[in-house]
Design a protein around this motif. Structure first.
Motif, PDB file in Angstrom:
ATOM      1  N   GLU A  74      50.340  55.801  41.518  1.00  0.00           N
ATOM      2  CA  GLU A  74      49.843  54.734  42.384  1.00  0.00           C
ATOM      3  C   GLU A  74      49.127  53.655  41.583  1.00  0.00           C
ATOM      4  N   VAL A  75      48.509  54.105  40.487  1.00  0.00           N
ATOM      5  CA  VAL A  75      47.772  53.149  39.650  1.00  0.00           C
ATOM      6  C   VAL A  75      48.711  52.088  39.105  1.00  0.00           C
ATOM      7  N   LEU A  76      49.954  52.507  38.801  1.00  0.00           N
ATOM      8  CA  LEU A  76      50.913  51.571  38.212  1.00  0.00           C
ATOM      9  C   LEU A  76      51.214  50.422  39.162  1.00  0.00           C
ATOM     10  N   PHE A  77      51.457  50.768  40.445  1.00  0.00           N
ATOM     11  CA  PHE A  77      51.763  49.715  41.411  1.00  0.00           C
ATOM     12  C   PHE A  77      50.584  48.779  41.569  1.00  0.00           C
ATOM     13  N   VAL A  78      49.384  49.361  41.599  1.00  0.00           N
ATOM     14  CA  VAL A  78      48.182  48.526  41.728  1.00  0.00           C
ATOM     15  C   VAL A  78      48.091  47.556  40.554  1.00  0.00           C
ATOM     16  N   ILE A  79      48.341  48.079  39.352  1.00  0.00           N
ATOM     17  CA  ILE A  79      48.207  47.245  38.157  1.00  0.00           C
ATOM     18  C   ILE A  79      49.252  46.141  38.144  1.00  0.00           C
ATOM     19  N   ILE A  80      50.507  46.504  38.533  1.00  0.00           N
ATOM     20  CA  ILE A  80      51.560  45.488  38.511  1.00  0.00           C
ATOM     21  C   ILE A  80      51.277  44.390  39.522  1.00  0.00           C
ATOM     22  N   GLY A  81      50.803  44.787  40.712  1.00  0.00           N
ATOM     23  CA  GLY A  81      50.465  43.779  41.716  1.00  0.00           C
ATOM     24  C   GLY A  81      49.371  42.863  41.217  1.00  0.00           C
ATOM     25  N   LEU A  82      48.343  43.475  40.644  1.00  0.00           N
ATOM     26  CA  LEU A  82      47.231  42.684  40.108  1.00  0.00           C
ATOM     27  C   LEU A  82      47.722  41.718  39.040  1.00  0.00           C
ATOM     28  N   ALA A  83      48.612  42.206  38.168  1.00  0.00           N
ATOM     29  CA  ALA A  83      49.089  41.378  37.068  1.00  0.00           C
ATOM     30  C   ALA A  83      49.914  40.203  37.589  1.00  0.00           C
ATOM     31  N   LEU A  84      50.766  40.455  38.573  1.00  0.00           N
ATOM     32  CA  LEU A  84      51.600  39.374  39.104  1.00  0.00           C
ATOM     33  C   LEU A  84      50.744  38.288  39.742  1.00  0.00           C
ATOM     34  N   VAL A  85      49.816  38.743  40.605  1.00  0.00           N
ATOM     35  CA  VAL A  85      48.959  37.763  41.289  1.00  0.00           C
ATOM     36  C   VAL A  85      48.177  36.948  40.269  1.00  0.00           C
ATOM     37  N   THR A  86      47.651  37.641  39.258  1.00  0.00           N
ATOM     38  CA  THR A  86      46.824  36.948  38.280  1.00  0.00           C
ATOM     39  C   THR A  86      47.631  35.971  37.442  1.00  0.00           C
ATOM     40  N   THR A  87      48.885  36.347  37.131  1.00  0.00           N
ATOM     41  CA  THR A  87      49.714  35.434  36.339  1.00  0.00           C
ATOM     42  C   THR A  87      49.902  34.115  37.057  1.00  0.00           C
ATOM     43  N   VAL A  88      50.193  34.215  38.359  1.00  0.00           N
ATOM     44  CA  VAL A  88      50.382  32.981  39.127  1.00  0.00           C
ATOM     45  C   VAL A  88      49.083  32.181  39.167  1.00  0.00           C
ATOM     46  N   LEU A  89      47.962  32.886  39.390  1.00  0.00           N
ATOM     47  CA  LEU A  89      46.678  32.185  39.484  1.00  0.00           C
ATOM     48  C   LEU A  89      46.318  31.522  38.156  1.00  0.00           C
ATOM     49  N   VAL A  90      46.593  32.211  37.042  1.00  0.00           N
ATOM     50  CA  VAL A  90      46.254  31.629  35.741  1.00  0.00           C
ATOM     51  C   VAL A  90      47.107  30.391  35.471  1.00  0.00           C
ATOM     52  N   LEU A  91      48.398  30.455  35.856  1.00  0.00           N
ATOM     53  CA  LEU A  91      49.256  29.270  35.717  1.00  0.00           C
ATOM     54  C   LEU A  91      48.658  28.097  36.475  1.00  0.00           C
ATOM     55  N   PHE A  92      48.150  28.418  37.667  1.00  0.00           N
ATOM     56  CA  PHE A  92      47.558  27.398  38.519  1.00  0.00           C
ATOM     57  C   PHE A  92      46.279  26.845  37.897  1.00  0.00           C
ATOM     58  N   VAL A  93      45.427  27.738  37.394  1.00  0.00           N
ATOM     59  CA  VAL A  93      44.137  27.316  36.831  1.00  0.00           C
ATOM     60  C   VAL A  93      44.352  26.504  35.556  1.00  0.00           C
ATOM     61  N   ASN A  94      45.389  26.861  34.779  1.00  0.00           N
ATOM     62  CA  ASN A  94      45.638  26.138  33.535  1.00  0.00           C
ATOM     63  C   ASN A  94      45.972  24.678  33.787  1.00  0.00           C
ATOM     64  N   GLU A  95      46.474  24.363  34.996  1.00  0.00           N
ATOM     65  CA  GLU A  95      46.796  22.982  35.327  1.00  0.00           C
ATOM     66  C   GLU A  95      45.574  22.196  35.754  1.00  0.00           C
ATOM     67  N   SER A  96      44.464  22.926  36.030  1.00  0.00           N
ATOM     68  CA  SER A  96      43.278  22.227  36.522  1.00  0.00           C
ATOM     69  C   SER A  96      42.494  21.653  35.347  1.00  0.00           C
ATOM     70  N   LYS A  97      41.298  21.166  35.610  1.00  0.00           N
ATOM     71  CA  LYS A  97      40.513  20.501  34.569  1.00  0.00           C
ATOM     72  C   LYS A  97      39.848  21.500  33.628  1.00  0.00           C
ATOM     73  N   VAL A  98      39.780  22.781  34.020  1.00  0.00           N
ATOM     74  CA  VAL A  98      39.126  23.783  33.176  1.00  0.00           C
ATOM     75  C   VAL A  98      40.118  24.866  32.758  1.00  0.00           C
TER      76      VAL A  98
END
Lengths: 67, 130
Positions: B2-26
């Motif tokens: 179960e930990v694996l699914f949790v980690i993969i979900g977390l990683a996917l969501v974070t990847t998208v968010l980091v892509l988004f944040v990298n476009e911002s001013k910070v």
């Protein structure tokens, strides 16, 4: 559910808010305050994250008997 | 499992968010978020590693192996994990030079830990020779 998922969303929201404030201040002609908001946002993010990294180091120390 | 699914979900969501944040001013906050998620995933997986290590220790004690060697191996594994974590973060942020230095420091520390074992091997070889 991992503890700390909310903090990721918090950090993203922080980036959005800081960007908005930065743009706002820049439009108002206060460039120095605009830059300060960027620094402040980064500092808040780091303060949020550093305890987690410390926790990670302590856990690795205990698991691998690194002293 | 179960930990694996949790980690993969977390990683996917974070990847998208980091892509988004990298476009911002910070864009620095993107690095902070990726460090944070890396630490979270590591903390999630550490109990499993500790389970494996406890089983290895039990096996070693049954085989009446010298615990000093096993402890050294675990220390080396811990150093490599942590150094890899730090170096990867530096490299992601574009600081390849600092990452290389972190890896260099880890290699030196591993060497320092391994020297007593090499000395012990040499000593036994010397004892075998007439």
């Amino acid at each position: 559910m991992i503890g700390g998922t909310g903090e990721i969303l918090f950090l993203t929201c922080l980036a959005i808010v800081v960007t908005i404030i930065h743009t706002f201040l820049k439009q108002a002609g206060r460039d120095e305050f605009a830059y300060l908001t960027l620094v402040l946002g980064l500092a808040v993010g780091l303060i949020e994250v550093i305890p987690v990294i410390l926790d990670l180091f302590h856990q690795v120390k205990t698991v691998f008997n690194l002293y | 499992m179960e930990v694996l699914f949790v980690i993969i979900g977390l990683a996917l969501v974070t990847t998208v968010l980091v892509l988004f944040v990298n476009e911002s001013k910070v864009p620095g906050l993107g690095v902070v978020i990726s460090v944070f998620v890396g630490a979270l995933i590591f903390i999630q997986i550490l109990p499993k590693i500790s389970y494996v290590i406890s089983i290895f220790e039990e096996l070693a004690s049954r085989a009446s192996l010298n615990t000093f060697y096993l402890a050294t191996i675990f220390k080396i594994i811990g150093i490599s994990y942590i150094a890899e974590f730090g170096a990867q973060v530096c490299r992601d942020a574009g600081q390849g030079a600092i990452a290389t230095k972190v890896e260099f420091a880890a290699k030196v520390l591993v060497m320092v830990l391994a020297v007593p074992i090499i000395a012990a091997i040499l000593e036994s070889v010397v004892r075998l020779l007439p």
